[in-house]
Every structure is written in structure tokens, then in C-alpha cells.
Design an enzyme around this catalytic site. Structure first.
Site, short mmCIF file in Angstrom:
data_model
loop_
_atom_site.label_atom_id
_atom_site.label_comp_id
_atom_site.label_asym_id
_atom_site.label_seq_id
_atom_site.Cartn_x
_atom_site.Cartn_y
_atom_site.Cartn_z
N GLY A 1 68.16 36.07 61.86
CA GLY A 1 67.16 35.44 60.53
C GLY A 1 67.27 33.47 60.22
N ALA B 1 79.35 33.30 47.89
CA ALA B 1 78.45 32.23 47.49
C ALA B 1 76.96 32.57 47.77
CB ALA B 1 78.77 31.04 47.11
N TYR C 1 75.59 27.74 49.25
CA TYR C 1 76.12 26.65 50.66
C TYR C 1 76.40 25.13 50.72
CZ TYR C 1 79.26 31.12 51.36
OH TYR C 1 79.84 32.24 51.64
N HIS D 1 61.38 29.61 45.61
CA HIS D 1 61.39 29.71 46.54
C HIS D 1 60.15 30.20 47.38
CE1 HIS D 1 65.67 29.86 45.53
NE2 HIS D 1 66.18 29.33 46.59
N LYS E 1 60.87 34.57 50.16
CA LYS E 1 62.07 35.35 49.56
C LYS E 1 62.33 36.68 48.30
CE LYS E 1 66.25 33.59 47.16
NZ LYS E 1 67.50 33.86 48.18
#
Length: 241
Positions: free
Chosen positions: A15, A116, A119, A148, A152
Site C-alpha cells: 500500500g 492511532a 501518525y 481525503h 479512501k
């Protein structure tokens, strides 16, 4: 503590984030990728890093911490492997179920775990600012708008939900709006609206490298911790000594 670089397993290596992690890891002295895992593998070794298909996960060499940016259906086996080998886990995979979040908390009794939604160091600061603003402006409207790229899948984004949870803990009642367009890396606006005035807290990412850098920094720090479930803010901004 050993001066040897920590050994990383990159999970979700094919990815965008996985590729960025592998590339940026090459320029660091404190960590090195010892294995990369993707759903399918066409080439066994790339730039000196052995690659494994997801079905071959249990055959990866020894590692100190797994850095996971994959899909929710790949997390369970990775988490089990980390617990089995006593390795830490850093995960940025979003869209996890409540059961998977509970599994992370349970695993944290035996290994260091950090999950999370984002990051970025800037987002970590934004999260703190949102919490402080919500506490001071408890009777103002709170709206979170995120944008986004078109690929996504989850909406609202995990980052938006995490920001909203910080606002909620401080007394706000956040509302969400999402936009999927073009190749937007990530934009988050947290708006507090009162009578006659408005505050906007905004973070815009223009490169995925910021997320990879933050995840690598978190991975290095996490290996210095004992078992437990950690937050990005406390881990990145704590005294490294």
C-alpha cells in the site's frame, strides 16, 4: 539498551503507507526492515528486504515491532503473531471493529501496543488543541470536516473520529462531514462556532511521508516500553530518556 537498530516487520507493504515506510526506513540508523508482508507477492526480495504473502505471515523472521497499515481483516493474525513472539505492535489501520479494539487492549497486557488513526506530529498537536478548545467552549457547536482521496473507504475518517472523541471527552458534541475527491492526502478542520464568532483548527497533509515518519518514530519509542496500550501523544511527546 542495545545500539543495534530495531527490527521492523512492515505489514501492508504494497500500500501507499507500506511503500513509504520501506523507503523512509532505509534512511534511518535506529531501525531496519527485516520483512515486508502484503496480500500477494510478485518479487521475493526488494531492495534487500524479503517479502512475504499474507498467507506466509508465520514464516517471517524475528522482529521487534510490527508496523501495520493494512486492512481490518488482516489485523487479527498479525496481532496474534506479535503476542506469540513478544513483539510490539504499531497499527494505523482504520475501520476496526469494537471487537478488534478490545483485542488490542487485551494484547496490551502482554506486549506494547499503539493504535492511532493518524501518525502525523501535527495532528497529534491538533488533537491536544481540540481537547483544550472543547473544554473551554463547552456550549459552542463543534463540527469536524475531513477530506481525503477518492480511494479512501471509511468515512468519517479514523482521524476525524479520534478528534471527535477528544472533543467529546472535553464536553463537546461533535458533528461530522466527509469529502472524497481527487488525490487529497488528508485535510481535517475542527470548527467551534459561538454567537458572533468562530474558531477553526486546521491540519492539511500534502505528503504521506509525514505519517510514515511519525509511525517509525513511534515504533522506535514503543520498543523501549513495557506491555501496555499507549497513545501517540504520550509516546511521541514524552521525555525520551
Amino acid at each position: 539498551m542495545s545500539d543495534q537498530p530495531i527490527r521492523l516487520l512492515i505489514h501492508g507493504a504494497s500500500g501507499r503507507m507500506g511503500r513509504a515506510l520501506l523507503r523512509l526506513c532505509e534512511g534511518r540508523d535506529d531501525c531496519r526492515a527485516v520483512a515486508a508482508v502484503a496480500r500477494r507477492v510478485d518479487q521475493r526480495v526488494i531492495d534487500g528486504v524479503p517479502h512475504f504473502a499474507a498467507a506466509e505471515l508465520h514464516g517471517v523472521p524475528a522482529f521487534d515491532v510490527a508496523v501495520d497499515f493494512s486492512l481490518p481483516d488482516g489485523l487479527d493474525r498479525l496481532l496474534a503473531l506479535c503476542v506469540q513472539r513478544g513483539a510490539a505492535l504499531v497499527s494505523g489501520t482504520t475501520g476496526l471493529s469494537d471487537e478488534q479494539q478490545l483485542a488490542l487492549t487485551s494484547a496490551a497486557e502482554r506486549i506494547p501496543v499503539l493504535w492511532a488513526a493518524n501518525y502525523s506530529l501535527g495532528v497529534a498537536v491538533l488533537d491536544e488543541l481540540v481537547e483544550r478548545a472543547a473544554r473551554a467552549l463547552g456550549d459552542w457547536d463543534c463540527d469536524i470536516v475531513e477530506a481525503h482521496h477518492v480511494h479512501k473507504q471509511d468515512a468519517p475518517s479514523g482521524t476525524a473520529l479520534a478528534l471527535g472523541e477528544s472533543a467529546r471527552r472535553a464536553g463537546a458534541a461533535p458533528r461530522y462531514a466527509s469529502l472524497r475527491a481527487g488525490d487529497i492526502v488528508g485535510e481535517h478542520t475542527v470548527q467551534f462556532s459561538g454567537i458572533g464568532e468562530r474558531i477553526e483548527l486546521v491540519h492539511r497533509a500534502t505528503s504521506r511521508d509525514i505519517f510514515a515518519r511519525g509511525a517509525l518514530a513511534a515504533a522506535v519509542r514503543l520498543t523501549r516500553q513495557g506491555p501496555g496500550r499507549y497513545g501517540l501523544r504520550e509516546l511521541l511527546f514524552a521525555d525520551p530518556g
